[in-house]
Design a protein around this motif. Structure first.
Motif, PDB file in Angstrom:
ATOM      1  N   ARG A  77       0.824  -1.203   0.000  1.00 20.27           N
ATOM      2  CA  ARG A  77       0.000   0.000   0.000  1.00 20.27           C
ATOM      3  C   ARG A  77       0.863   1.259   0.000  1.00 20.27           C
ATOM      4  NH1 ARG A  77      -3.574  -0.872   5.101  1.00 20.27           N
ATOM      5  NH2 ARG A  77      -4.037   1.328   4.714  1.00 20.27           N
ATOM      6  N   GLU A  78       1.978   1.214   0.717  1.00 21.42           N
ATOM      7  CA  GLU A  78       2.859   2.378   0.755  1.00 21.42           C
ATOM      8  C   GLU A  78       3.522   2.601  -0.601  1.00 21.42           C
ATOM      9  OE1 GLU A  78       4.681   5.763   2.031  1.00 21.42           O
ATOM     10  OE2 GLU A  78       2.990   4.628   2.855  1.00 21.42           O
ATOM     11  N   ARG A  81       1.038   4.256  -2.723  1.00 20.28           N
ATOM     12  CA  ARG A  81       0.870   5.651  -2.341  1.00 20.28           C
ATOM     13  C   ARG A  81       1.999   6.510  -2.915  1.00 20.28           C
ATOM     14  NH1 ARG A  81      -0.947   7.072   2.696  1.00 20.28           N
ATOM     15  NH2 ARG A  81       0.060   5.248   3.618  1.00 20.28           N
ATOM     16  N   ARG A 273      -1.862   9.993  10.230  1.00 20.71           N
ATOM     17  CA  ARG A 273      -1.461  11.036   9.322  1.00 20.71           C
ATOM     18  C   ARG A 273      -1.280  12.369  10.042  1.00 20.71           C
ATOM     19  NH1 ARG A 273      -0.238   7.404   7.678  1.00 20.71           N
ATOM     20  NH2 ARG A 273      -0.975   6.135   5.972  1.00 20.71           N
ATOM     21  N   TRP A 324      -2.553  11.599   1.416  1.00 22.29           N
ATOM     22  CA  TRP A 324      -1.682  10.825   2.302  1.00 22.29           C
ATOM     23  C   TRP A 324      -2.469  10.330   3.509  1.00 22.29           C
ATOM     24  CZ3 TRP A 324       3.519   9.618   1.831  1.00 22.29           C
ATOM     25  CH2 TRP A 324       4.142   9.114   2.974  1.00 22.29           C
ATOM     26  N   GLU A 327      -5.561   7.846   2.053  1.00 21.56           N
ATOM     27  CA  GLU A 327      -5.232   6.676   1.219  1.00 21.56           C
ATOM     28  C   GLU A 327      -6.300   6.440   0.162  1.00 21.56           C
ATOM     29  OE1 GLU A 327      -3.726   3.203   3.189  1.00 21.56           O
ATOM     30  OE2 GLU A 327      -3.355   4.304   5.041  1.00 21.56           O
TER      31      GLU A 327
END
Length: 465
Positions: A77-78, A81, A273, A324, A327
């Protein structure tokens, strides 16, 4: 979500990155990254580190936790992103050279500086990694690079090839430009007090002067020999003595600590976040409080890059920070970026009095007041569509309302006290039904820009002062 386990010897990369003293070479790493002309150009155009240095650092640490310490799913997932964020960072620098954050060679350099920082930390402390350890560390490192989609051919083939690659890049590619000078000599001297300093904040001006001087001296001393030769920056005896004392002293201290104190343990709270900075109310009461409120909005929210001017890149940076936190899927991100670009074009058309392609604070405040007073529907053409898109992005369950949890994700984070969020949520929830409708959300932003007094709920949109 439970905390990740402490790094162990069977994960040399996690062990090295997880040790607190990696912070001693963090600024050195940033300097080497930013000295690449493509990174410098992207930083100058899109980065928020000048206006929001601590938020930018938190984002970087958060991303590193997800890439190196989290589960394979969180890493995936990162990576997604980062890909969504980097695909928008491209352009031409002041010398007419194109740059693209998705360039494999540029991405490889950014990652290699991280690997090189880990090895430098050990070398500077007098405890260099053995060849077999370097091989193991590099193997773990290249696994992450593979997950990031960096092709193997742009990376050194083995750990033994890395030093020559670094040396060659420093001598042939890197540049000692304005962004590097700012990092080395000005950034800490201008940085606002970290929120976590609490009651020590009044001492920050003195502390940051001392910290900046020490950090600059240490960083220059620790940069590779090729850097000193290429840019004629000498490693003085004083700097060398400081480096020897700090690195070896910290090694002696850290290796005697229990693991729970020696290593940073990424946890669920690390992945919250960071919140947009809250807007203070004007400190002095005036018949019309809009000018002070609009100036605060410009400096603390709009001017994301901290250069005193706002253009398309600043609004893109605002969207990046929202994405960010939330997501969002690519399609939702694209809608949000498009809405904020429309807002920017509206601002530019009505505010760029000198035609230089950007809006400064004076232009923003004077034009906003003039246009709002002239045309009550002025905000309908730019701000409100952007706010509605923001609401739609935050309404993750598609209910048509923001519940308290959705509001906290959008505006909250580890640096904002829950009481501030709860107070703001209650004030925006005009009908008291425990949720915020799109109409209430838009009305709050409208009040913030149009209310002459500070009594409407929207004037405290992002929390109490």
């Amino acid at each position: 979500m439970t905390p990740h386990p402490l790094p162990t010897r069977d994960g040399l990369l996690r062990q090295t990155l997880g040790e607190w003293r990696i912070g001693l070479v963090a600024w050195r790493l940033l300097v080497l990254q930013t000295a690449h002309p493509a990174v410098a150009a992207g930083t100058a155009r899109y980065s928020t580190y000048r206006a929001h240095p601590w938020r930018r650092i938190e984002h970087t640490m958060d991303s590193g936790s997800r890439l190196f310490f989290a589960s394979p799913e969180e890493r995936r997932r990162e990576v997604a992103r980062l890909e969504r964020a980097h695909r928008r960072i491209r352009g031409t620098d002041d010398a007419g050279r194109p740059y693209d954050a998705e360039d494999p060679a540029v991405r490889a350099w950014v990652m290699l500086t991280l690997y090189e920082a880990m090895t430098a930390m050990r070398e500077l402390s007098g405890d260099p990694l053995a060849p077999a350890e370097l091989d193991a560390l590099y193997a773990e490192f290249t696994e992450v690079c593979t997950d990031l989609g960096i092709p193997g051919e742009v990376l050194p083939a083995t750990a033994a090839d890395v030093p020559a690659h670094i040396d060659r890049t420093v001598r042939e590619v890197l540049e000692y430009g304005d962004q590097v000078r700012y990092l080395l000599h000005d950034m800490l001297r201008e940085a606002p007090a970290p929120r976590r300093m609490g009651r020590l904040a009044p001492a920050w001006p003195l502390l940051r002067t001392v910290a900046a001087s020490v950090l600059t001296t240490l960083t220059v001393a620790d940069l590779p020999p090729a850097w000193h030769e290429r840019f004629a920056v000498p490693r003085t005896r004083t700097a060398a003595a400081l480096s020897w004392t700090v690195h070896r002293g910290m090694r002696q201290v850290m290796t005697r600590l229990p693991d729970r104190l020696r290593y940073r343990t990424p946890s669920a709270s690390d992945r919250q976040r960071p919140a947009p900075r809250r807007l203070p109310r004007p400190r002095t009461a005036t018949p019309d409080s809009r000018p002070a409120r609009l100036e605060a909005f410009f400096r603390q929210v709009l001017d994301q890059t901290g250069d005193g001017r706002v253009d398309s890149a600043d609004l893109q940076a605002m969207v990046h920070n929202v994405c960010w936190q939330l997501e969002l899927p690519v399609a939702h991100e694209d809608r949000l970026y498009a809405a904020f670009e429309t807002w920017w074009q509206h601002l530019r058309a009505s505010m760029d009095a000198d035609g230089d392609g950007a809006v400064d604070c004076a232009e923003f405040v004077s034009a906003m007041l003039k246009e709002i007073d002239r045309d009550p529907a002025y905000l309908d053409q730019g701000l409100k569509p952007a706010v509605r898109a923001l609401f739609g992005a935050a309404d993750t369950d598609g209910s048509g309302h923001l519940c308290a949890d959705e509001y906290r994700i959008l505006f909250g984070g580890p640096r904002v006290h829950p009481a501030e969020l709860n107070d703001a949520f209650r004030r925006l929830d005009v009908d008291g039904d425990g949720r915020i409708s799109e109409a209430e959300f838009v009305a709050a932003f409208t009040d913030f820009f149009t209310a002459r007094a500070d009594t409407p709920a929207g004037t405290a949109l992002l929390g109490r002062p």
